[in-house]
Design an enzyme around this catalytic site. Structure first.
Site, PDB file in Angstrom:
ATOM      1  N   SER A   1       0.857  -1.189   0.000  1.00 54.08           N
ATOM      2  CA  SER A   1       0.000   0.000   0.000  1.00 54.08           C
ATOM      3  C   SER A   1       0.889   1.233   0.000  1.00 54.08           C
ATOM      4  O   SER A   1       2.039   1.168   0.457  1.00 54.08           O
ATOM      5  CB  SER A   1      -0.879  -0.018   1.253  1.00 54.08           C
ATOM      6  OG  SER A   1      -1.518   1.229   1.418  1.00 54.08           O
TER       7      SER A   1
ATOM      8  N   TYR B   1      -2.473  -0.755  10.156  1.00 56.95           N
ATOM      9  CA  TYR B   1      -2.546  -1.088   8.722  1.00 56.95           C
ATOM     10  C   TYR B   1      -1.266  -0.645   8.021  1.00 56.95           C
ATOM     11  O   TYR B   1      -0.626  -1.430   7.308  1.00 56.95           O
ATOM     12  CB  TYR B   1      -3.772  -0.417   8.088  1.00 56.95           C
ATOM     13  CG  TYR B   1      -3.896  -0.687   6.599  1.00 56.95           C
ATOM     14  CD1 TYR B   1      -4.478  -1.863   6.130  1.00 56.95           C
ATOM     15  CD2 TYR B   1      -3.427   0.233   5.665  1.00 56.95           C
ATOM     16  CE1 TYR B   1      -4.585  -2.113   4.770  1.00 56.95           C
ATOM     17  CE2 TYR B   1      -3.528  -0.005   4.304  1.00 56.95           C
ATOM     18  CZ  TYR B   1      -4.109  -1.173   3.854  1.00 56.95           C
ATOM     19  OH  TYR B   1      -4.212  -1.418   2.502  1.00 56.95           O
TER      20      TYR B   1
HETATM   21  P1  NAP Z   1     -11.502  -6.078   0.155  1.00 64.99           P
HETATM   22  O1  NAP Z   1     -12.436  -5.871  -0.972  1.00 64.99           O
HETATM   23  O2  NAP Z   1     -11.876  -5.650   1.520  1.00 64.99           O
HETATM   24  O3  NAP Z   1     -11.106  -7.624   0.160  1.00 64.99           O
HETATM   25  C1  NAP Z   1     -10.292  -8.127   1.175  1.00 64.99           C
HETATM   26  C2  NAP Z   1     -10.274  -9.630   1.068  1.00 64.99           C
HETATM   27  O4  NAP Z   1      -9.504 -10.130   2.176  1.00 64.99           O
HETATM   28  C3  NAP Z   1     -11.665 -10.243   1.157  1.00 64.99           C
HETATM   29  O5  NAP Z   1     -11.799 -11.202   0.151  1.00 64.99           O
HETATM   30  C4  NAP Z   1     -11.682 -10.911   2.527  1.00 64.99           C
HETATM   31  O6  NAP Z   1     -12.375 -12.126   2.553  1.00 64.99           O
HETATM   32  C5  NAP Z   1     -10.205 -11.197   2.764  1.00 64.99           C
HETATM   33  N1  NAP Z   1      -9.941 -11.276   4.200  1.00 64.99           N
HETATM   34  C6  NAP Z   1     -10.001 -10.267   5.100  1.00 64.99           C
HETATM   35  N2  NAP Z   1      -9.760 -10.740   6.332  1.00 64.99           N
HETATM   36  C7  NAP Z   1      -9.558 -12.063   6.208  1.00 64.99           C
HETATM   37  C8  NAP Z   1      -9.289 -13.101   7.128  1.00 64.99           C
HETATM   38  N3  NAP Z   1      -9.197 -12.885   8.439  1.00 64.99           N
HETATM   39  N4  NAP Z   1      -9.133 -14.353   6.654  1.00 64.99           N
HETATM   40  C9  NAP Z   1      -9.247 -14.600   5.337  1.00 64.99           C
HETATM   41  N5  NAP Z   1      -9.513 -13.666   4.419  1.00 64.99           N
HETATM   42  C10 NAP Z   1      -9.673 -12.407   4.859  1.00 64.99           C
HETATM   43  O7  NAP Z   1     -10.081  -5.372  -0.110  1.00 64.99           O
HETATM   44  P2  NAP Z   1      -9.328  -4.944  -1.451  1.00 64.99           P
HETATM   45  O8  NAP Z   1      -9.478  -3.482  -1.580  1.00 64.99           O
HETATM   46  O9  NAP Z   1      -9.666  -5.845  -2.577  1.00 64.99           O
HETATM   47  O10 NAP Z   1      -7.809  -5.181  -0.980  1.00 64.99           O
HETATM   48  C11 NAP Z   1      -7.014  -6.253  -1.401  1.00 64.99           C
HETATM   49  C12 NAP Z   1      -5.583  -5.962  -0.929  1.00 64.99           C
HETATM   50  O11 NAP Z   1      -5.113  -4.757  -1.527  1.00 64.99           O
HETATM   51  C13 NAP Z   1      -5.490  -5.760   0.583  1.00 64.99           C
HETATM   52  O12 NAP Z   1      -4.319  -6.366   1.066  1.00 64.99           O
HETATM   53  C14 NAP Z   1      -5.392  -4.257   0.740  1.00 64.99           C
HETATM   54  O13 NAP Z   1      -4.706  -3.881   1.896  1.00 64.99           O
HETATM   55  C15 NAP Z   1      -4.638  -3.866  -0.532  1.00 64.99           C
HETATM   56  N6  NAP Z   1      -4.893  -2.468  -0.959  1.00 64.99           N
HETATM   57  C16 NAP Z   1      -6.096  -2.061  -1.447  1.00 64.99           C
HETATM   58  C17 NAP Z   1      -6.267  -0.753  -1.889  1.00 64.99           C
HETATM   59  C18 NAP Z   1      -7.589  -0.263  -2.435  1.00 64.99           C
HETATM   60  O14 NAP Z   1      -7.678   0.930  -2.776  1.00 64.99           O
HETATM   61  N7  NAP Z   1      -8.599  -1.073  -2.560  1.00 64.99           N
HETATM   62  C19 NAP Z   1      -5.190   0.159  -1.827  1.00 64.99           C
HETATM   63  C20 NAP Z   1      -3.969  -0.268  -1.314  1.00 64.99           C
HETATM   64  C21 NAP Z   1      -3.820  -1.599  -0.900  1.00 64.99           C
HETATM   65  P3  NAP Z   1     -13.968 -12.199   2.837  1.00 64.99           P
HETATM   66  O15 NAP Z   1     -14.600 -11.323   1.808  1.00 64.99           O
HETATM   67  O16 NAP Z   1     -14.286 -13.636   2.665  1.00 64.99           O
HETATM   68  O17 NAP Z   1     -14.143 -11.684   4.216  1.00 64.99           O
END
Ligand code: NAP
Length: 251
Positions: A158, A171
């Site tokens: 991130s 985070y």
């Molecule tokens: P998201 O839509 O919230 O998805 C997160 C995923 O992680 C979900 O599929 C969730 O599973 C899974 N997860 C969370 N806690 C868990 C646990 N305890 N055990 C197993 N699975 C778990 O997030 P996203 O935006 O796609 O983010 C994906 C990655 O990119 C993350 O690492 C995030 O930090 C990084 N990121 C995202 C952004 C952004 O703008 N979106 C920016 C920078 C970095 P369930 O749905 O089954 O709960």
């Protein structure tokens, strides 16, 4: 390295044919979009997440599209124990005998709080899911990745894991840790040309996590997960062989 080249990367048909790729957090957001795309490029995807319902829906979708049959592995990374990880590596070993891709995408945000007031239990939970679980997954799955001719690990980083930002607490610190894990592991694997590890910062992307972090933002102004996959696909495919220990921006 010209990062733009990879953000605009267009995957050729069949790029990931015959590759077995585990994607954590595949039930929603970036992980879900990547799982769909990887399956469409010929990969056998192992769909990991917490919610069985979400994973089954994605499984059905991938099957209906005629892509290679995926597998489902539900596991709550906040609660998983040694035997759960052993079950995962055992199942992969038994079914495929190797692992070609490991996308450590699952993550949680926690709350935006000054360090001074940060809840200790939440700090531990965020560090555990975002940093310790990826370490454990590496530890138990690396032996299977060494059995692949061309293996790739991707960590989800991130922007706040590269430059600290007030109130992003556990985070941000977890993502700094992920960048460190990426570099340490890449250095240790320097003499193993068949495996690479890299970190990807997705940048602002239209997902539930982003909406939780920036509730006042108009999500329609953000890129969708489908639009930021170029770097991920490049790193999973054979063209990135030899690139390791680097940090990429997906946008
Ligand atoms: P998201 O839509 O919230 O998805 C997160 C995923 O992680 C979900 O599929 C969730 O599973 C899974 N997860 C969370 N806690 C868990 C646990 N305890 N055990 C197993 N699975 C778990 O997030 P996203 O935006 O796609 O983010 C994906 C990655 O990119 C993350 O690492 C995030 O930090 C990084 N990121 C995202 C952004 C952004 O703008 N979106 C920016 C920078 C970095 P369930 O749905 O089954 O709960």
């Amino acid at each position: 390295m010209d990062a733009r080249k990879f953000t605009r990367y267009t995957a050729p048909e069949g790029l990931l044919r015959d590759r077995v790729i585990l994607i954590t957090g595949a039930g929603s957001g970036i992980g879900q979009a990547l799982a769909r795309a990887a399956a469409g490029l010929g990969a056998t995807v192992i769909l990991h997440g917490r919610s069985v319902r979400k994973l089954e829906a994605l499984y059905d979708e991938i099957r209906a599209a005629g892509h290679p049959e995926p597998a489902i592995f539900p596991l709550d990374l906040a609660r998983a124990r040694g035997e759960d990880y052993d079950r995962l590596s055992g199942a992969i070993e038994e079914q495929w005998g190797r692992l070609d891709g490991l996308v450590q995408n699952a993550g949680i945000l926690g709350s935006r709080t000054p360090i001074e007031h940060h809840d200790v239990a939440e700090w531990q939970r965020v560090l555990h899911v975002n940093l310790t679980a990826p370490f454990i997954l590496c530890r138990c799955l690396l032996p299977l990745m060494f059995k692949s001719d061309d293996a790739s690990v991707i960590f989800a980083s991130s922007g706040v894991g590269r430059r600290g930002k007030a109130y992003w607490g556990a985070y941000a610190v977890s993502k700094f840790g992920v960048e460190g894990l990426n570099q340490v592991l890449a250095d240790e694997l320097e003499n193993k040309p068949g495996i690479r590890v890299n970190a990807v910062n997705p940048g602002p992307t239209r997902t539930a996590m982003r909406a939780a972090a920036y509730p006042a933002e108009d999500p329609m102004q953000l890129k969708t997960p489908e639009e930021i996959l170029g770097v991920y696909l490049y790193l999973l495919g054979p063209e990135s062989r030899g690139t390791s220990g680097a940090s990429f921006d997906a946008q």
